[in-house]
Design an enzyme around this catalytic site. Structure first.
Site, mmCIF file in Angstrom:
data_model
loop_
_atom_site.group_PDB
_atom_site.id
_atom_site.type_symbol
_atom_site.label_atom_id
_atom_site.label_comp_id
_atom_site.label_asym_id
_atom_site.label_seq_id
_atom_site.Cartn_x
_atom_site.Cartn_y
_atom_site.Cartn_z
ATOM 1 N N LYS A 123 46.606 3.458 -27.294
ATOM 2 C CA LYS A 123 45.347 3.825 -26.966
ATOM 3 C C LYS A 123 45.497 5.129 -26.161
ATOM 4 O O LYS A 123 46.403 5.417 -25.768
ATOM 5 C CB LYS A 123 44.519 3.049 -25.903
HETATM 6 P P1 NAD Z 1 30.047 3.567 -27.532
HETATM 7 O O1 NAD Z 1 30.290 4.552 -26.550
HETATM 8 O O2 NAD Z 1 29.662 3.873 -28.971
HETATM 9 O O3 NAD Z 1 29.082 2.285 -26.885
HETATM 10 C C1 NAD Z 1 29.402 2.129 -25.538
HETATM 11 C C2 NAD Z 1 28.072 1.519 -25.017
HETATM 12 O O4 NAD Z 1 28.013 0.674 -23.833
HETATM 13 C C3 NAD Z 1 26.925 2.643 -24.781
HETATM 14 O O5 NAD Z 1 25.637 2.137 -25.227
HETATM 15 C C4 NAD Z 1 26.849 2.608 -23.319
HETATM 16 O O6 NAD Z 1 25.801 3.283 -22.809
HETATM 17 C C5 NAD Z 1 26.984 1.354 -22.900
HETATM 18 N N1 NAD Z 1 27.674 1.095 -21.577
HETATM 19 C C6 NAD Z 1 28.556 1.813 -20.838
HETATM 20 N N2 NAD Z 1 28.761 1.353 -19.654
HETATM 21 C C7 NAD Z 1 27.875 0.006 -19.571
HETATM 22 C C8 NAD Z 1 27.688 -0.851 -18.559
HETATM 23 N N3 NAD Z 1 28.372 -0.565 -17.455
HETATM 24 N N4 NAD Z 1 26.673 -1.766 -18.833
HETATM 25 C C9 NAD Z 1 26.301 -1.685 -19.992
HETATM 26 N N5 NAD Z 1 26.298 -1.068 -20.950
HETATM 27 C C10 NAD Z 1 27.117 -0.086 -20.809
HETATM 28 O O7 NAD Z 1 31.461 2.683 -27.726
HETATM 29 P P2 NAD Z 1 31.945 1.689 -28.473
HETATM 30 O O8 NAD Z 1 32.936 2.443 -29.511
HETATM 31 O O9 NAD Z 1 30.635 0.732 -29.249
HETATM 32 O O10 NAD Z 1 32.635 0.520 -27.922
HETATM 33 C C11 NAD Z 1 32.157 -0.377 -26.799
HETATM 34 C C12 NAD Z 1 33.203 -1.538 -26.820
HETATM 35 O O11 NAD Z 1 33.894 -1.937 -28.035
HETATM 36 C C13 NAD Z 1 34.587 -0.917 -26.090
HETATM 37 O O12 NAD Z 1 35.228 -1.787 -25.276
HETATM 38 C C14 NAD Z 1 35.519 -0.323 -27.195
HETATM 39 O O13 NAD Z 1 36.910 -0.533 -26.652
HETATM 40 C C15 NAD Z 1 35.216 -1.631 -28.212
HETATM 41 N N6 NAD Z 1 35.666 -1.457 -29.613
HETATM 42 C C16 NAD Z 1 35.019 -0.287 -30.250
HETATM 43 C C17 NAD Z 1 35.540 -0.415 -31.524
HETATM 44 C C18 NAD Z 1 34.876 0.755 -32.281
HETATM 45 O O14 NAD Z 1 35.163 0.594 -33.654
HETATM 46 N N7 NAD Z 1 34.108 1.647 -31.809
HETATM 47 C C19 NAD Z 1 36.466 -1.246 -32.094
HETATM 48 C C20 NAD Z 1 36.894 -2.359 -31.351
HETATM 49 C C21 NAD Z 1 36.591 -2.196 -30.187
#
Ligand code: NAD
Length: 433
Positions: A123
């Site tokens: 990461k």
């Molecule tokens: P992103 O930046 O696209 O979206 C994150 C979302 O979470 C946004 O809507 C943001 O406003 C919201 N957020 C942030 N802080 C918050 C809080 N305190 N309370 C409520 N909402 C909050 O990110 P993403 O890529 O969707 O990632 C989200 C999660 O999924 C993370 O834990 C990431 O590690 C995990 N993840 C992502 C992927 C991927 O393909 N992008 C794959 C596996 C896991």
């Protein structure tokens, strides 16, 4: 009944990545320890897998649009690369620290092993507030960060991907910067790229699609009819918004979603297209037409069938877990549930689909993207989705069988399966020299 508490309007830069009382690294190690105990891992291999193999911190200057020079702090951690090249996303967040990155890297090792993808876990990211930076500043920061960690990267050594606050455009800058240093195009150095430079069909929404494939399987276990089942989703970014869309497609009613500024609720079901437009125009889902404002705390405790935490780690804790009423918690986010909360949810009969399985759709299609880049031959969306479904359903079946054999929940079963695979690979390779 709709909840009545109102949402705090908290800007994303004020949100800690993890509540201060919970260290993501501590959570990750405790989850690992539970599996290592149950597997009775020998002390040597147990110690090897408990630590990150390589941790790099870089401090680098970036010229801002106003002419000032600012120093940013970036990280890249490889937890384990015994099963293949390091794989894991890049996160841009104001409170990102080395502990978070370590934990996220370890979770990637287990995730790749749980779905049998030949990658190790990594990461990275930069402590920054992308919402307060211009696109040019973000580009300069990304290119300099990639340059400073370039000796780690490469299609055979370390392949980043998108995570919180990074997207296909950022991945394009990663690919271009690395390629400029090599003197030729290297698409396989990063996944989640735009299609025009070697990205894969289906990668953008693969994580959410995978979340919903597994919710369908979990619903069968509980005899829960997804048609008109009520779902609440915390986080409306890449993972949250695509999970919402696919849940809607399979007939569920998405009654609440949230982002860092708060949440919205409509008991009859939210209009996802309107929400997406409102978020694009205003930066948040809060205030979208025909919705009632709720807080992130309200959302977690709503009377619903399915809860998808898809924001950040450490959100479901011993404090709020007793109030969670969903029958299925599908962890779109990495590390959203603390071990204490896990125990409470299990005791209350909630079925938790653990992160290393629930959100593995993203890395699975990243793997497909890497394979396509290496073959220079691209697959159709139908092939991608069929292979994704097969991979996740096989993993879910293996985890379920492990759980039944050892009478443990799905998290511990997924961990046992994953840790066992990495331990076996470690022992088979032997300890160098
Ligand atoms: P992103 O930046 O696209 O979206 C994150 C979302 O979470 C946004 O809507 C943001 O406003 C919201 N957020 C942030 N802080 C918050 C809080 N305190 N309370 C409520 N909402 C909050 O990110 P993403 O890529 O969707 O990632 C989200 C999660 O999924 C993370 O834990 C990431 O590690 C995990 N993840 C992502 C992927 C991927 O393909 N992008 C794959 C596996 C896991």
């Amino acid at each position: 009944m709709a909840p009545t508490r109102s949402a705090p309007d908290v800007p994303s830069s004020a949100q800690p990545s993890t509540p201060p009382s919970v260290s993501a690294w501590d959570v990750a190690q405790r989850q690992y320890d539970r599996a290592a105990d149950k597997l009775n891992l020998s002390p040597g291999v147990r110690e090897v897998l408990r630590h990150a193999k390589r941790e790099v911190t870089v401090h680098f200057p970036v010229q801002m649009d106003n002419g000032e020079t600012r120093v940013f702090h970036g990280y890249r951690v490889w937890h384990n690369v015994v099963r293949g090249p390091a794989k894991g996303g890049l996160r841009y967040h104001p409170s990102l620290n080395l502990d978070d990155v370590r934990a996220l890297a370890m979770w990637m090792t287990w995730k790749c092993a749980a779905v049998k993808i030949p990658f190790g876990g990594a990461k990275g990211g930069v402590t920054c507030d992308p919402a307060a930076m211009s696109p040019r500043e973000l580009e300069r920061m990304t290119r300099r960060y990639v340059t400073d960690i370039a000796d780690m990267l490469g299609p055979d050594s370390d392949i980043p991907a998108p995570d919180v606050n990074t997207n296909p455009q950022v991945m394009a800058w990663v690919m271009d910067t690395y390629s400029m240093h090599r003197g030729h195009s290297v698409p396989g150095v990063v996944t989640g790229k735009p299609l025009s430079i070697g990205g894969s069909e289906g990668r953008a929404d693969a994580t959410g699609r995978g979340v919903v494939y597994l919710i369908q399987e979990a619903a069968k276990m509980l005899d829960l009819d997804l048609d008109d089942a009520r779902a609440a989703i915390q986080g409306f970014g890449n993972v949250g918004a695509s999970s919402a869309r696919f849940l809607h497609e399979v007939g569920a009613r998405v009654v609440a979603v949230s982002d860092s500024r708060g949440g919205v609720f409509n008991g009859d079901g939210l209009d996802l297209a309107t929400l997406t437009r409102h978020k694009q125009e205003t930066g948040s889902v809060v205030g979208a037409p025909r919705t009632q404002t709720i807080s992130n705390a309200d959302l977690l405790e709503l009377d619903c069938d399915i809860l998808v935490p898809a924001a950040l780690e450490g959100m479901i804790t011993a404090e709020n877990a007793p109030q969670i009423r969903a029958r299925i918690v599908a962890e779109g986010a990495n590390g959203p549930t603390t071990p204490e909360a896990d125990d409470i949810l299990r005791a209350n009969g909630t079925l938790v689909i653990p992160d290393i399985l629930a959100n593995a759709g993203g890395v699975t299609v990243s793997y497909f993207e890497w394979v396509q880049d290496r073959e220079e031959f691209f697959w159709t969306i139908e092939e991608i989705n069929a292979r994704l479904r097969r991979a996740l359903l096989r993993a879910f079946d293996e985890v379920q069988r492990m759980g039944a054999e050892h009478t443990v929940d799905l998290r511990l079963a997924a961990y046992m399966l994953a840790v066992q695979r990495v331990a076996e690979a470690t022992l088979t390779r032997g300890i160098y020299p």
